[in-house]
Design a protein around this motif. Structure first.
Motif, short mmCIF file in Angstrom:
data_model
loop_
_atom_site.label_atom_id
_atom_site.label_comp_id
_atom_site.label_asym_id
_atom_site.label_seq_id
_atom_site.Cartn_x
_atom_site.Cartn_y
_atom_site.Cartn_z
N ILE B 304 0.84 -1.19 0.00
CA ILE B 304 0.00 0.00 0.00
C ILE B 304 0.87 1.25 0.00
O ILE B 304 0.68 2.17 -0.78
N MET B 305 1.89 1.25 0.86
CA MET B 305 2.74 2.43 0.96
C MET B 305 3.50 2.69 -0.34
O MET B 305 3.59 3.82 -0.81
N VAL B 306 4.07 1.63 -0.91
CA VAL B 306 4.83 1.79 -2.15
C VAL B 306 3.90 2.30 -3.26
O VAL B 306 4.26 3.19 -4.04
N THR B 307 2.67 1.76 -3.30
CA THR B 307 1.71 2.20 -4.31
C THR B 307 1.37 3.67 -4.14
O THR B 307 1.42 4.45 -5.10
N LEU B 308 1.03 4.07 -2.90
CA LEU B 308 0.69 5.47 -2.66
C LEU B 308 1.85 6.37 -3.04
O LEU B 308 1.68 7.42 -3.67
N PHE B 309 3.06 5.93 -2.66
CA PHE B 309 4.24 6.74 -2.93
C PHE B 309 4.41 6.97 -4.42
O PHE B 309 4.54 8.11 -4.87
N SER B 310 4.38 5.89 -5.20
CA SER B 310 4.66 6.12 -6.62
C SER B 310 3.45 6.70 -7.34
O SER B 310 3.61 7.34 -8.37
N ALA B 311 2.23 6.51 -6.78
CA ALA B 311 1.06 7.12 -7.41
C ALA B 311 1.18 8.64 -7.41
O ALA B 311 0.77 9.30 -8.37
N ALA B 312 1.75 9.20 -6.34
CA ALA B 312 1.91 10.65 -6.27
C ALA B 312 2.83 11.13 -7.39
O ALA B 312 2.55 12.13 -8.06
N TYR B 313 3.93 10.41 -7.59
CA TYR B 313 4.85 10.79 -8.67
C TYR B 313 4.18 10.57 -10.03
O TYR B 313 4.33 11.37 -10.95
N MET B 314 3.48 9.44 -10.14
CA MET B 314 2.79 9.11 -11.38
C MET B 314 1.82 10.22 -11.76
O MET B 314 1.75 10.64 -12.91
N ALA B 315 1.09 10.73 -10.75
CA ALA B 315 0.10 11.78 -11.00
C ALA B 315 0.77 12.98 -11.63
O ALA B 315 0.24 13.58 -12.58
N GLU B 316 1.94 13.35 -11.12
CA GLU B 316 2.61 14.53 -11.66
C GLU B 316 3.13 14.28 -13.07
O GLU B 316 3.09 15.16 -13.92
N THR B 363 9.15 6.16 -13.61
CA THR B 363 8.59 5.99 -12.27
C THR B 363 8.49 4.51 -11.91
O THR B 363 8.78 4.10 -10.78
N PHE B 364 8.07 3.67 -12.87
CA PHE B 364 7.99 2.23 -12.64
C PHE B 364 9.36 1.68 -12.25
O PHE B 364 9.49 0.90 -11.29
N ILE B 365 10.38 2.08 -13.01
CA ILE B 365 11.73 1.57 -12.74
C ILE B 365 12.17 2.02 -11.35
O ILE B 365 12.71 1.23 -10.57
N GLY B 366 11.90 3.29 -11.04
CA GLY B 366 12.24 3.80 -9.71
C GLY B 366 11.54 3.01 -8.62
O GLY B 366 12.17 2.60 -7.63
N LEU B 367 10.25 2.74 -8.84
CA LEU B 367 9.47 1.98 -7.86
C LEU B 367 10.08 0.59 -7.65
O LEU B 367 10.26 0.15 -6.53
N PHE B 368 10.41 -0.06 -8.77
CA PHE B 368 10.93 -1.43 -8.66
C PHE B 368 12.24 -1.44 -7.88
O PHE B 368 12.46 -2.31 -7.03
N LYS B 369 13.10 -0.46 -8.15
CA LYS B 369 14.37 -0.43 -7.42
C LYS B 369 14.18 -0.04 -5.97
O LYS B 369 14.91 -0.49 -5.09
N ASP B 370 13.16 0.81 -5.72
CA ASP B 370 12.89 1.23 -4.34
C ASP B 370 12.41 0.08 -3.47
O ASP B 370 12.40 0.20 -2.24
N THR B 371 11.99 -1.03 -4.09
CA THR B 371 11.55 -2.16 -3.25
C THR B 371 12.69 -2.67 -2.39
O THR B 371 12.45 -3.33 -1.38
N THR B 372 13.95 -2.37 -2.77
CA THR B 372 15.08 -2.82 -1.93
C THR B 372 15.07 -2.12 -0.58
O THR B 372 15.69 -2.59 0.37
N LEU B 373 14.34 -0.99 -0.48
CA LEU B 373 14.32 -0.27 0.79
C LEU B 373 13.61 -1.05 1.89
O LEU B 373 13.78 -0.77 3.06
#
Lengths: 263, 433
Positions: B304-316, B363-373
């Motif tokens: 949920i958090m990862v989705t919300l996070f990248s949705a904000a960037y996606m929106a922009e 943004t997708f690529i960023g999201l995928f790499k951010d999963t390492t966090l």
């Protein structure tokens, strides 16, 4: 600009102005912020009329016809199209937009759809016409504007004149009762203006009610039954083309005509 | 006749270009040695390339593949390539690849994530390639439930009963809309499934399970790890953040003040906060806000958090695409009588999304790499596992080989996305500029 729009004889047998009122505009006012763009506009358009609206840039002529299908909102007065009054009621707006076609200066075709898809989109999604039937209608009108062979191309592959003819066909596919033209030839190269004007003349010959904002005075002379001159947001003068061009009454009209016609 | 008059009597035929204008010689000259500064740079670049490869290649290839510990590795390399040789110890990958891929998922159940992954490719194919029959989208729609069932397992009735909620939405809309108007129908279409999920879905599934116990062994989230975890979180985030981003972008451009303020507030809040903070909220704080007794799966919370996070960037990103569209497109759609949603769906979004493809995929690529966090909050993603593997006596001190493997895996996925985005851009190019 003063030369004729076409050399052929115009067939006036279908060009009949009926008593039925197509558009009625009463005491209409519009402001952009505090700028008063349209002032006390009163205009009645009968079915079958071909009206050319001219005037210097910034005189409000485009704004006026864009108010008729609510691309712009008026703040005072009434606009009644085909018996339906334009208000903030979305149902009325949708109803009027289905009956009123519009052609823009920059064509505004949808670049991601083919020519055929451009023409079938609104009939399919707005009129709920079955796809097959919509395609037949579209091909009919594309033949009419003389570009059926371009149906599977994209707008970007066509010349300006061809795009504008597609835009006309796209509007006609909705079978509108009134057509608005917002400077349809202003963005075209001179050699393409004629093909678009020809299409418009044919449309007029079939008895379509047309409101045309244009600087093509040849078209106004040959096709229009009424010419309206606007300046500073007001209708300054309107008359039959013959009278309008040869015997303008107001000083502003004389000045405008001398600028646009006099070389 | 005047002197300026001229008439050509013979047309000039086409001739072949000179040799310096064609072939590899031209390419080398134009691209590598067009002038002195560029020639110097070319030679310097070749020299640095040589330095890098001469250090890297021996390390990669003077390696030990079959070894059970770091010391054994070093022994093998010394024997094979001399006492001073340094080489990679790929033995750690051979020994632990299954952990890097599956975490602590039970070994005899590996078929489940593998099947889920293969089916994922099947489910993605109609979305990615228009040549695949459109009917396959039906499978894509059901896939999330299959994925959940395969990965977590347990009773089959739970995913089925959740899926039933989605069936309820159009049904309740169809029933209510003719009775109480379209708006009430839409509200019912949202409210009934939410009520179903909140109140009935769980108990109904439990009851059905007690009547007809069908299911496979339940695997708890703590056992998830490795690339399986990254892909699970990444794919869910990607699949959900795009539609959410579209809604937020439209909301931000809306004329309705409340919707607009809510969208702006959400986007600016999320963009102003680091993802780590949100992940900590997911791992600790979120439980305080939920009713006592609810257990909310940690992976679900992270998703949920990862989705919300990248949705904000996606929106922009999408808002940028929307802003790039000429106003005439909206006007033409309006003039043809298309209503707001039809205009968005048929005219505006197809074009806006096309313009935004590079940004969206970025943004997708960023999201995928951010999963390492997620390793920071204790989930065993590949990076977290590399620490766990180093904690083993046998592999204590190994660094580069693990990171190289993890980097290579991420690179494959991200590079594929980037290539796909280029393919899509080419395919959708219809403006012929």
């Amino acid at each position: 600009m003063s030369e004729l729009a076409t050399n052929r004889e115009i067939d006036r047998s279908q060009m009949k102005v009926s008593d039925e009122v197509a558009i009625e505009i009463m005491d209409m006012n519009k402001w952009y912020g505090s700028f008063h763009v349209l002032r006390d506009i009163n205009l009645t358009v009968q079915r079958g009329e071909r009206i050319v609206i001219c005037g210097p840039s910034g005189s409000g002529k485009s704004t006026l016809i864009r108010c008729i299908n609510r691309l712009e909102e008026h703040q005072q007065g009434r606009i009644v199209v085909d018996g339906t009054e334009l208000s903030s009621d979305l149902k009325n707006i949708d109803k009027i937009r289905r009956e009123v076609g519009m052609v823009f200066q920059h064509f505004n075709l949808f670049p991601h759809l083919t020519i055929l898809e451009n023409c079938t989109l609104a009939p399919i999604w707005v009129r709920k016409t079955p796809k097959k039937e919509a395609e037949e209608i579209a091909m009919h009108y594309l033949e009419k504007v003389k570009i059926p062979e371009q149906a599977d191309k994209y707008p970007g592959q066509l010349s300006g004149g061809q795009q504008q003819r597609v835009a006309i066909a796209r509007s006609l596919c909705m079978k509108p009762r009134i057509m608005l033209f917002d400077e349809p030839t202003s963005a075209l190269d001179p050699e393409m203006i004629k093909e678009v004007l020809d299409t418009m003349i044919e449309l007029a010959e079939e008895g379509m009610t047309m409101l045309v904002v244009t600087h093509e005075m040849g078209f106004a002379r040959q096709v229009a039954n009424r010419v309206i001159f606007m300046d500073q947001g007001q209708i300054v003068e309107q008359n039959e083309p013959e009278e309008f061009f040869h015997n303008p009454k107001s000083e502003r009209t004389k000045l405008f005509l001398s600028q646009i016609l006099g070389h | 006749m005047s002197d300026v008059a001229y008439v050509r009597t013979e047309m000039v035929p086409e001739k072949a270009p000179p040799a310096s204008q064609v072939g590899p010689i031209k390419w080398v000259r134009e691209n590598l040695f067009p002038d002195i500064p560029n020639s110097v740079l070319t030679i310097l670049a070749l020299y640095f390339l040589y330095l890098a490869l001469s250090a890297l290649l021996p390390w990669i290839f003077h390696s030990a593949v079959h070894a059970n510990s770091l010391n054994e590795c070093r022994e093998i390399i010394r024997e094979a390539y001399g006492p001073d040789a340094v080489g990679a110890c790929w033995g750690v990958i051979v020994d632990r690849w299954h952990q890097l891929l599956f975490g602590f998922y039970p070994q005899d159940m590996y078929w489940r994530p593998v099947t889920a992954f293969v089916l994922l490719l099947v489910a993605l194919s109609p979305v990615l390639f228009s040549q695949v029959p459109r009917k396959m989208l039906m499978f894509t729609a059901v896939y999330p439930f299959i994925m959940y069932f395969l990965l977590w397992g347990g009773s089959i009735w739970l995913p089925l009963s959740v899926m039933f909620g989605f069936v309820l939405a159009p049904i309740s809309h169809k029933i209510v809309a003719p009775l109480a108007g379209n708006l009430a129908g839409v509200i019912a279409g949202f409210a009934v499934p939410i009520l179903w999920w909140g109140l009935a879905a769980g108990p109904v599934a439990e009851y059905l399970h007690s009547v007809a116990p069908v299911g496979i062994e339940y695997i708890e989230s703590a056992k998830f790890g490795g690339f399986m975890l990254s892909i699970t979180i990444g794919i869910t985030g990607i699949a959900l953040s795009l539609p959410l981003g579209i809604v937020l972008a439209l909301g931000r451009r809306s004329d309705l003040l409340i919707i607009k303020s809510l969208s702006i507030g959400f986007i600016e809040f999320i963009r102003g906060v680091p993802l780590i903070t949100l992940l900590f909220v997911a791992s600790t704080l979120l439980n305080y806000f939920l009713p006592p007794g609810t257990t909310f799966d940690i992976i679900l919370r992270v998703m949920i958090m990862v989705t919300l996070f990248s949705a904000a960037y996606m929106a922009e990103v999408i808002r940028g695409g929307l802003a790039a569209l000429p106003k005439g497109q909206y006007e033409a759609a309006d003039a043809l009588g298309l209503d707001y949603w039809k205009a968005q769906r048929l005219i505006i979004m197809p074009q806006a999304l096309k313009i935004s493809i590079p940004g969206i995929v970025g943004t997708f690529i960023g999201l995928f790499k951010d999963t390492t966090l997620v390793s920071i909050i204790g989930l065993m993603d590949p990076l977290g596992l590399s620490n766990a593997i180093r904690a083993d006596q046998a592999w204590n001190g190994i660094l580069w080989e693990l990171y190289a493997f993890i980097a290579a895996m991420f690179w494959i996925v991200c590079f594929s996305m980037s290539r796909y985005s280029m393919y899509l851009e080419r395919k959708l190019q219809t403006d012929h500029r």
